[in-house]
Design a protein around this motif. Structure first.
Motif, PDB file in Angstrom:
ATOM      1  N   VAL A  71     -59.811  68.686  29.518  1.00  8.98           N
ATOM      2  CA  VAL A  71     -60.626  70.008  29.746  1.00  8.98           C
ATOM      3  C   VAL A  71     -60.025  71.031  29.006  1.00  8.98           C
ATOM      4  N   ALA A  72     -58.802  70.834  29.078  1.00 10.86           N
ATOM      5  CA  ALA A  72     -57.780  72.071  28.338  1.00 10.86           C
ATOM      6  C   ALA A  72     -58.291  72.148  26.807  1.00 10.86           C
ATOM      7  N   ARG A  73     -58.096  70.867  26.337  1.00  5.83           N
ATOM      8  CA  ARG A  73     -58.625  70.844  24.921  1.00  5.83           C
ATOM      9  C   ARG A  73     -59.765  71.423  24.667  1.00  5.83           C
ATOM     10  N   LYS A  74     -60.975  70.932  25.552  1.00  6.86           N
ATOM     11  CA  LYS A  74     -62.394  71.339  25.175  1.00  6.86           C
ATOM     12  C   LYS A  74     -62.388  72.980  25.428  1.00  6.86           C
ATOM     13  N   THR A  75     -61.555  73.353  26.304  1.00  9.45           N
ATOM     14  CA  THR A  75     -61.719  74.998  26.449  1.00  9.45           C
ATOM     15  C   THR A  75     -61.220  75.673  25.482  1.00  9.45           C
ATOM     16  N   ALA A  76     -60.068  75.144  24.799  1.00  5.55           N
ATOM     17  CA  ALA A  76     -59.470  75.712  23.427  1.00  5.55           C
ATOM     18  C   ALA A  76     -60.459  75.570  22.425  1.00  5.55           C
ATOM     19  N   ALA A  77     -61.316  74.280  22.331  1.00  6.64           N
ATOM     20  CA  ALA A  77     -62.331  74.206  21.205  1.00  6.64           C
ATOM     21  C   ALA A  77     -63.452  75.164  21.356  1.00  6.64           C
ATOM     22  N   ALA A  78     -63.798  75.467  22.596  1.00  5.09           N
ATOM     23  CA  ALA A  78     -65.021  76.182  22.790  1.00  5.09           C
ATOM     24  C   ALA A  78     -64.679  77.640  22.314  1.00  5.09           C
ATOM     25  N   ILE A  79     -63.808  78.060  22.973  1.00  5.13           N
ATOM     26  CA  ILE A  79     -63.245  79.500  22.571  1.00  5.13           C
ATOM     27  C   ILE A  79     -63.048  79.803  21.355  1.00  5.13           C
ATOM     28  N   ARG A  80     -62.424  78.815  20.501  1.00  7.68           N
ATOM     29  CA  ARG A  80     -62.166  78.950  19.320  1.00  7.68           C
ATOM     30  C   ARG A  80     -63.387  78.931  18.357  1.00  7.68           C
ATOM     31  N   ASN A  81     -64.378  78.345  18.796  1.00 10.51           N
ATOM     32  CA  ASN A  81     -65.565  78.449  18.148  1.00 10.51           C
ATOM     33  C   ASN A  81     -66.657  79.526  18.448  1.00 10.51           C
ATOM     34  N   GLY A  82     -66.107  80.630  19.431  1.00 11.03           N
ATOM     35  CA  GLY A  82     -66.942  81.459  19.816  1.00 11.03           C
ATOM     36  C   GLY A  82     -67.986  81.306  21.114  1.00 11.03           C
ATOM     37  N   LEU A  83     -67.620  80.133  21.817  1.00  7.82           N
ATOM     38  CA  LEU A  83     -68.514  79.837  22.832  1.00  7.82           C
ATOM     39  C   LEU A  83     -67.614  80.219  24.161  1.00  7.82           C
ATOM     40  N   VAL A  84     -68.395  80.728  25.235  1.00  4.45           N
ATOM     41  CA  VAL A  84     -67.914  81.344  26.667  1.00  4.45           C
ATOM     42  C   VAL A  84     -67.806  79.872  27.214  1.00  4.45           C
ATOM     43  N   PRO A  85     -66.810  79.312  27.629  1.00  9.29           N
ATOM     44  CA  PRO A  85     -66.637  78.170  28.739  1.00  9.29           C
ATOM     45  C   PRO A  85     -66.842  78.687  29.897  1.00  9.29           C
ATOM     46  N   VAL A  86     -67.675  77.767  30.535  1.00 14.86           N
ATOM     47  CA  VAL A  86     -68.373  78.158  31.904  1.00 14.86           C
ATOM     48  C   VAL A  86     -67.295  76.760  32.609  1.00 14.86           C
ATOM     49  N   GLN A  94     -56.150  74.210  38.301  1.00 14.19           N
ATOM     50  CA  GLN A  94     -57.054  73.816  37.034  1.00 14.19           C
ATOM     51  C   GLN A  94     -57.253  74.654  36.217  1.00 14.19           C
ATOM     52  N   VAL A  95     -57.689  76.052  36.783  1.00 14.22           N
ATOM     53  CA  VAL A  95     -57.893  77.147  35.786  1.00 14.22           C
ATOM     54  C   VAL A  95     -56.589  77.254  34.772  1.00 14.22           C
ATOM     55  N   LEU A  96     -55.435  77.602  35.192  1.00 14.34           N
ATOM     56  CA  LEU A  96     -54.304  77.782  34.612  1.00 14.34           C
ATOM     57  C   LEU A  96     -54.149  76.745  33.660  1.00 14.34           C
ATOM     58  N   GLN A  97     -54.015  75.327  33.756  1.00 10.53           N
ATOM     59  CA  GLN A  97     -53.977  74.283  32.979  1.00 10.53           C
ATOM     60  C   GLN A  97     -55.233  74.595  32.027  1.00 10.53           C
ATOM     61  N   ALA A  98     -56.343  74.675  32.304  1.00 13.95           N
ATOM     62  CA  ALA A  98     -57.351  74.945  31.200  1.00 13.95           C
ATOM     63  C   ALA A  98     -57.217  75.804  30.109  1.00 13.95           C
ATOM     64  N   VAL A  99     -56.827  76.848  30.410  1.00 14.66           N
ATOM     65  CA  VAL A  99     -56.326  77.882  29.547  1.00 14.66           C
ATOM     66  C   VAL A  99     -55.146  77.988  28.909  1.00 14.66           C
ATOM     67  N   ALA A 100     -54.037  76.997  29.316  1.00 22.12           N
ATOM     68  CA  ALA A 100     -52.796  77.378  28.809  1.00 22.12           C
ATOM     69  C   ALA A 100     -52.403  77.491  27.312  1.00 22.12           C
ATOM     70  N   ASP A 101     -53.319  76.804  26.470  1.00 22.84           N
ATOM     71  CA  ASP A 101     -53.260  76.878  24.966  1.00 22.84           C
ATOM     72  C   ASP A 101     -54.489  77.298  24.572  1.00 22.84           C
ATOM     73  N   ALA A 102     -55.225  77.901  25.181  1.00 19.02           N
ATOM     74  CA  ALA A 102     -56.776  78.401  24.868  1.00 19.02           C
ATOM     75  C   ALA A 102     -56.431  79.881  24.181  1.00 19.02           C
ATOM     76  N   PRO A 103     -57.078  80.131  22.964  1.00 19.19           N
ATOM     77  CA  PRO A 103     -56.842  81.382  22.359  1.00 19.19           C
ATOM     78  C   PRO A 103     -57.579  82.288  23.177  1.00 19.19           C
ATOM     79  N   ALA A 104     -57.421  83.707  22.990  1.00 14.60           N
ATOM     80  CA  ALA A 104     -58.076  84.905  23.676  1.00 14.60           C
ATOM     81  C   ALA A 104     -59.671  84.601  23.693  1.00 14.60           C
ATOM     82  N   GLY A 105     -60.302  85.038  24.656  1.00 20.39           N
ATOM     83  CA  GLY A 105     -61.619  84.892  24.789  1.00 20.39           C
ATOM     84  C   GLY A 105     -61.996  84.971  26.458  1.00 20.39           C
TER      85      GLY A 105
END
Length: 257
Positions: free
Chosen positions: A113-128, A149-160
């Motif tokens: 989920v963390a990797r998917k969250t990072a990929a979504a934000i990286r591509n301009g999508l808002v993760p739900v 769960q939230v903290l792990q999901a966004v740990a390596d995600a770009p700003a967004g």
């Protein structure tokens, strides 16, 4: 910040039914002033084959189309996966990630989920981002589980921006949602958490898990909206929830005026 209302169709509708539903919802969005002026944010997540027809249906409205999932890769040899980059290219604006069914049926871990969250934000999508405890516990324990769960999901995600959907697993598909005081306590704590993210302006917390008409009016200011499932398969039920969201948005505006 707008009040957010989302709907996921999961895999309940066939292609024709999904298209007809999206067309009805587009009419409702166009006829709801709070959606038209941005006081209420509406997103819908149809099946993959319905994404393009849904985008066409809501064109000219402010309704946002969301995907129900996306891979953590932009492109490559990933048979059967759906790229967040391609979703963004066709006009999808949001993507549901980490749903309890994805975790249970397909073995998705917090790392996935963390990797998917990072990929979504990286591509301009808002993760739900769907989070929630698997079994019924007290609100403090539920909040601790969801926070992690939230903290792990966004740990390596770009700003967004991020939309956190609190969905206690034990309430998904149940006859009734979780108790109002439970929801309010957990969502209030999650709102405090996302407010600490300096690089995630506009982030919000919504509740899902057997949510339907009448619930938002009970929850009040401790949530930023609802994530609906089967109770919004009837477009008129969605219309009712949008009316509740409008009332909440207006009450919030009046409080800060």
């Amino acid at each position: 910040m707008p009040v957010t209302v989302g709907v996921s169709l999961k895999m309940y509708f066939g292609h024709r039914a999904g298209r007809e539903w999206a067309a009805e919802v587009a009419d409702i969005a166009a006829a709801t002033p709070a959606v038209a002026d941005g006081r209420v944010e509406l997103f819908i997540a149809p099946g993959y084959l319905q994404l393009i027809p849904a985008l066409e249906a809501v064109a000219g409205t402010r309704a946002v189309i969301a995907a129900q999932d996306a891979t953590d890769h932009d492109a490559g040899p990933y048979t059967g996966e759906v790229s967040p980059a391609e979703l963004a290219e066709v006009g999808v604006g949001m993507v549901e990630l980490g749903h309890a069914e994805r975790r249970r049926l397909y073995g998705e871990t917090d790392g996935v989920v963390a990797r998917k969250t990072a990929a979504a934000i990286r591509n301009g999508l808002v993760p739900v981002l769907c989070v929630g405890e698997p079994v019924r516990v007290d609100p403090l324990d539920a909040l601790a589980f969801a926070r992690e769960q939230v903290l792990q999901a966004v740990a390596d995600a770009p700003a967004g921006r991020l939309v956190v959907a609190y969905e206690p697993v034990w309430a998904i598909g149940a006859p009734e949602p979780a108790a109002v005081e439970h929801i309010r306590a957990v969502c209030a704590g999650l709102r405090d958490l996302v407010a600490e993210f300096a690089d995630r302006a506009g982030s919000s917390v919504i509740y899902g898990g057997s949510a339907g008409p009448g619930l938002l009016a009970e929850l009040g200011d401790d949530v930023d909206g609802l994530f609906l499932g089967r109770f919004a398969h009837d477009p008129e039920a969605l219309r009712a929830v949008l009316a509740e969201a409008t009332a909440l948005a207006d009450r919030r505006r009046a409080a800060v005026a």
